[in-house]
Scaffold this motif. Structure first.
Motif, PDB file in Angstrom:
ATOM      1  N   VAL A  47       7.440   7.284   5.766  1.00 53.48           N
ATOM      2  CA  VAL A  47       7.463   8.473   6.618  1.00 53.48           C
ATOM      3  C   VAL A  47       6.122   8.581   7.328  1.00 53.48           C
ATOM      4  O   VAL A  47       5.093   8.098   6.829  1.00 53.48           O
ATOM      5  CB  VAL A  47       7.743   9.737   5.763  1.00 53.48           C
ATOM      6  N   GLY A  48       6.113   9.218   8.481  1.00 53.72           N
ATOM      7  CA  GLY A  48       4.890   9.391   9.231  1.00 53.72           C
ATOM      8  C   GLY A  48       4.301  10.778   9.042  1.00 53.72           C
ATOM      9  O   GLY A  48       5.012  11.743   8.766  1.00 53.72           O
ATOM     10  N   GLU A  49       2.997  10.860   9.182  1.00 57.49           N
ATOM     11  CA  GLU A  49       2.283  12.140   9.179  1.00 57.49           C
ATOM     12  C   GLU A  49       1.379  12.159  10.403  1.00 57.49           C
ATOM     13  O   GLU A  49       0.571  11.252  10.588  1.00 57.49           O
ATOM     14  CB  GLU A  49       1.457  12.294   7.899  1.00 57.49           C
ATOM     15  N   THR A  50       1.544  13.171  11.240  1.00 56.36           N
ATOM     16  CA  THR A  50       0.760  13.245  12.475  1.00 56.36           C
ATOM     17  C   THR A  50      -0.386  14.236  12.386  1.00 56.36           C
ATOM     18  O   THR A  50      -1.233  14.275  13.286  1.00 56.36           O
ATOM     19  CB  THR A  50       1.663  13.638  13.662  1.00 56.36           C
ATOM     20  N   ASP A  51      -0.434  15.034  11.332  1.00 53.95           N
ATOM     21  CA  ASP A  51      -1.448  16.078  11.230  1.00 53.95           C
ATOM     22  C   ASP A  51      -2.013  16.133   9.814  1.00 53.95           C
ATOM     23  O   ASP A  51      -1.932  17.154   9.133  1.00 53.95           O
ATOM     24  CB  ASP A  51      -0.848  17.423  11.631  1.00 53.95           C
ATOM     25  N   TRP A  67       0.840  -1.201   0.000  1.00 52.58           N
ATOM     26  CA  TRP A  67       0.000   0.000   0.000  1.00 52.58           C
ATOM     27  C   TRP A  67       0.868   1.242   0.000  1.00 52.58           C
ATOM     28  O   TRP A  67       1.934   1.269   0.632  1.00 52.58           O
ATOM     29  CB  TRP A  67      -0.920   0.030   1.222  1.00 52.58           C
ATOM     30  N   GLY A  68       0.404   2.287  -0.701  1.00 54.03           N
ATOM     31  CA  GLY A  68       1.144   3.543  -0.744  1.00 54.03           C
ATOM     32  C   GLY A  68       1.047   4.323   0.553  1.00 54.03           C
ATOM     33  O   GLY A  68       1.955   5.087   0.895  1.00 54.03           O
ATOM     34  N   ASP A  69      -0.063   4.143   1.269  1.00 57.47           N
ATOM     35  CA  ASP A  69      -0.215   4.797   2.562  1.00 57.47           C
ATOM     36  C   ASP A  69      -1.293   4.080   3.346  1.00 57.47           C
ATOM     37  O   ASP A  69      -2.036   3.252   2.821  1.00 57.47           O
ATOM     38  CB  ASP A  69      -0.537   6.283   2.401  1.00 57.47           C
ATOM     39  N   GLU A  70      -1.348   4.418   4.617  1.00 54.33           N
ATOM     40  CA  GLU A  70      -2.346   3.795   5.478  1.00 54.33           C
ATOM     41  C   GLU A  70      -2.648   4.708   6.655  1.00 54.33           C
ATOM     42  O   GLU A  70      -1.785   5.445   7.141  1.00 54.33           O
ATOM     43  CB  GLU A  70      -1.831   2.440   5.988  1.00 54.33           C
ATOM     44  N   ARG A  71      -3.898   4.653   7.101  1.00 55.85           N
ATOM     45  CA  ARG A  71      -4.284   5.361   8.312  1.00 55.85           C
ATOM     46  C   ARG A  71      -3.759   4.586   9.520  1.00 55.85           C
ATOM     47  O   ARG A  71      -3.897   3.370   9.580  1.00 55.85           O
ATOM     48  CB  ARG A  71      -5.800   5.478   8.407  1.00 55.85           C
ATOM     49  N   PHE A  72      -3.162   5.315  10.471  1.00 51.56           N
ATOM     50  CA  PHE A  72      -2.610   4.662  11.656  1.00 51.56           C
ATOM     51  C   PHE A  72      -3.718   4.506  12.689  1.00 51.56           C
ATOM     52  O   PHE A  72      -3.830   5.251  13.656  1.00 51.56           O
ATOM     53  CB  PHE A  72      -1.433   5.469  12.206  1.00 51.56           C
ATOM     54  N   PRO A 110      -8.409  10.247   9.530  1.00 52.94           N
ATOM     55  CA  PRO A 110      -7.719  10.468  10.800  1.00 52.94           C
ATOM     56  C   PRO A 110      -6.349  11.116  10.596  1.00 52.94           C
ATOM     57  O   PRO A 110      -5.752  10.970   9.518  1.00 52.94           O
ATOM     58  CB  PRO A 110      -7.588   9.047  11.359  1.00 52.94           C
ATOM     59  N   PRO A 111      -5.838  11.814  11.599  1.00 51.29           N
ATOM     60  CA  PRO A 111      -4.641  12.633  11.401  1.00 51.29           C
ATOM     61  C   PRO A 111      -3.340  11.861  11.260  1.00 51.29           C
ATOM     62  O   PRO A 111      -2.418  12.327  10.591  1.00 51.29           O
ATOM     63  CB  PRO A 111      -4.617  13.521  12.645  1.00 51.29           C
ATOM     64  N   ALA A 112      -3.241  10.687  11.884  1.00 49.14           N
ATOM     65  CA  ALA A 112      -1.986   9.929  11.863  1.00 49.14           C
ATOM     66  C   ALA A 112      -1.960   8.968  10.685  1.00 49.14           C
ATOM     67  O   ALA A 112      -2.889   8.186  10.486  1.00 49.14           O
ATOM     68  CB  ALA A 112      -1.792   9.179  13.175  1.00 49.14           C
ATOM     69  N   ARG A 113      -0.878   9.021   9.918  1.00 51.18           N
ATOM     70  CA  ARG A 113      -0.744   8.212   8.703  1.00 51.18           C
ATOM     71  C   ARG A 113       0.680   7.658   8.598  1.00 51.18           C
ATOM     72  O   ARG A 113       1.627   8.210   9.132  1.00 51.18           O
ATOM     73  CB  ARG A 113      -1.011   9.047   7.448  1.00 51.18           C
ATOM     74  N   VAL A 114       0.813   6.594   7.829  1.00 48.01           N
ATOM     75  CA  VAL A 114       2.100   6.080   7.363  1.00 48.01           C
ATOM     76  C   VAL A 114       2.059   6.136   5.836  1.00 48.01           C
ATOM     77  O   VAL A 114       1.056   5.747   5.226  1.00 48.01           O
ATOM     78  CB  VAL A 114       2.357   4.632   7.829  1.00 48.01           C
TER      79      VAL A 114
END
Length: 262
Positions: free
Chosen positions: A188-192, A88-93, A197-201
């Motif tokens: 990389v992580g995204e917290t905002d 997956w290219g990204d995912e919700r944490f 939801p705000p947290a992502r990978v």
């Protein structure tokens, strides 16, 4: 869409430059069905010359509809799924099994119906599988590294499927965010996140750009402005910073292409 227009709905490929093509379909359903057929043919072509074959999935409405069309396709069983790895290219944490997870949507739409080994499916870590976002990134990077070929830091994806947001984001790489500057790591992580939801990978730009083929699968009039900006050139939106090594393909419905519908 003005400038480099992709042509009328249902037209053949329009190449804006040697490595980029734009295909416009009448609506989102046609985008999903056509993309599913393209993907299955691409997998068969890739399997003819190498193994394993690595594919990166995207979420979202049209991305998930595409996977459902793959599940229904008569071509599905012509693929040797034992040689395919899904990422997956990204995912919700969020916790595993949460309805917000791209993984859950993909499993329901396609993966649960495939004869694919469990170890060939590589979901990004969930919040109940890692102590925090940093721990999730460590796990994600290790998984990517363990499947890298020829000593590389991550696998080269044969097909990278990406959606594009109205703000021009891809994966969970959003405009103006520090995650766009990550050049020496695979995830990389995204917290905002601007979208809950705000947290992502998310995979990083170098991973996306190392892919053999990058396919932007986009539907909806709310995406038209971002699509137009990228295809015109000169944009600094995240989507404008991604292209495939061999092919960059934009698969659009008429609304995303800025064309009249109905």
């Amino acid at each position: 869409m003005t400038g480099n227009q992709p042509g009328r709905a249902g037209s053949a490929d329009h190449a804006d430059r040697a490595d980029r093509a734009v295909v416009v379909h009448p609506d989102a359903d046609a985008v999903a069905r056509a993309t599913a057929a393209r993907l299955l043919l691409a997998l068969m072509d890739a399997e003819a010359v190498r193994t394993p074959v690595h594919v990166c999935l995207t979420g979202g409405t049209v991305g998930t509809r595409t996977l459902a069309e793959v599940a229904r396709s008569e071509l599905r069983d012509l693929v040797d799924w034992t040689g395919v790895h899904l990422w997956w290219g990204d995912e919700r944490f969020v916790p595993a099994g949460d309805d917000d997870r791209n993984e859950k949507q993909a499993r329901t739409a396609l993966i649960d119906a495939l004869p694919i080994p469990a170890e060939n499916v590589h979901p990004l870590p969930a919040s109940d599988e890692a102590a925090d976002l940093d721990a999730a990134l460590t796990l994600a990077r290790a998984d990517l590294s363990s499947h890298a070929g020829d000593g590389g830091p991550w696998p080269v994806f044969d097909v990278m499927l990406l959606g594009v947001g109205p703000d021009g984001h891809v994966a969970s790489l959003f405009p103006g965010k520090q995650s766009l500057q990550a050049m020496d790591v695979a995830a990389v992580g995204e917290t905002d996140s601007p979208k809950p939801p705000p947290a992502r990978v998310s995979l990083t730009l170098p991973v996306l750009n190392a892919s053999r083929q990058v396919w932007f699968v986009v539907a909806g009039a709310d995406k038209a402005e971002a699509v137009d900006a990228v295809l015109r050139g000169g944009s600094d939106l995240p989507a404008a910073r991604v292209s495939g090594q061999d092919v960059t393909l934009w698969l659009l419905d008429a609304a995303a292409a800025g064309q009249p519908t109905g």
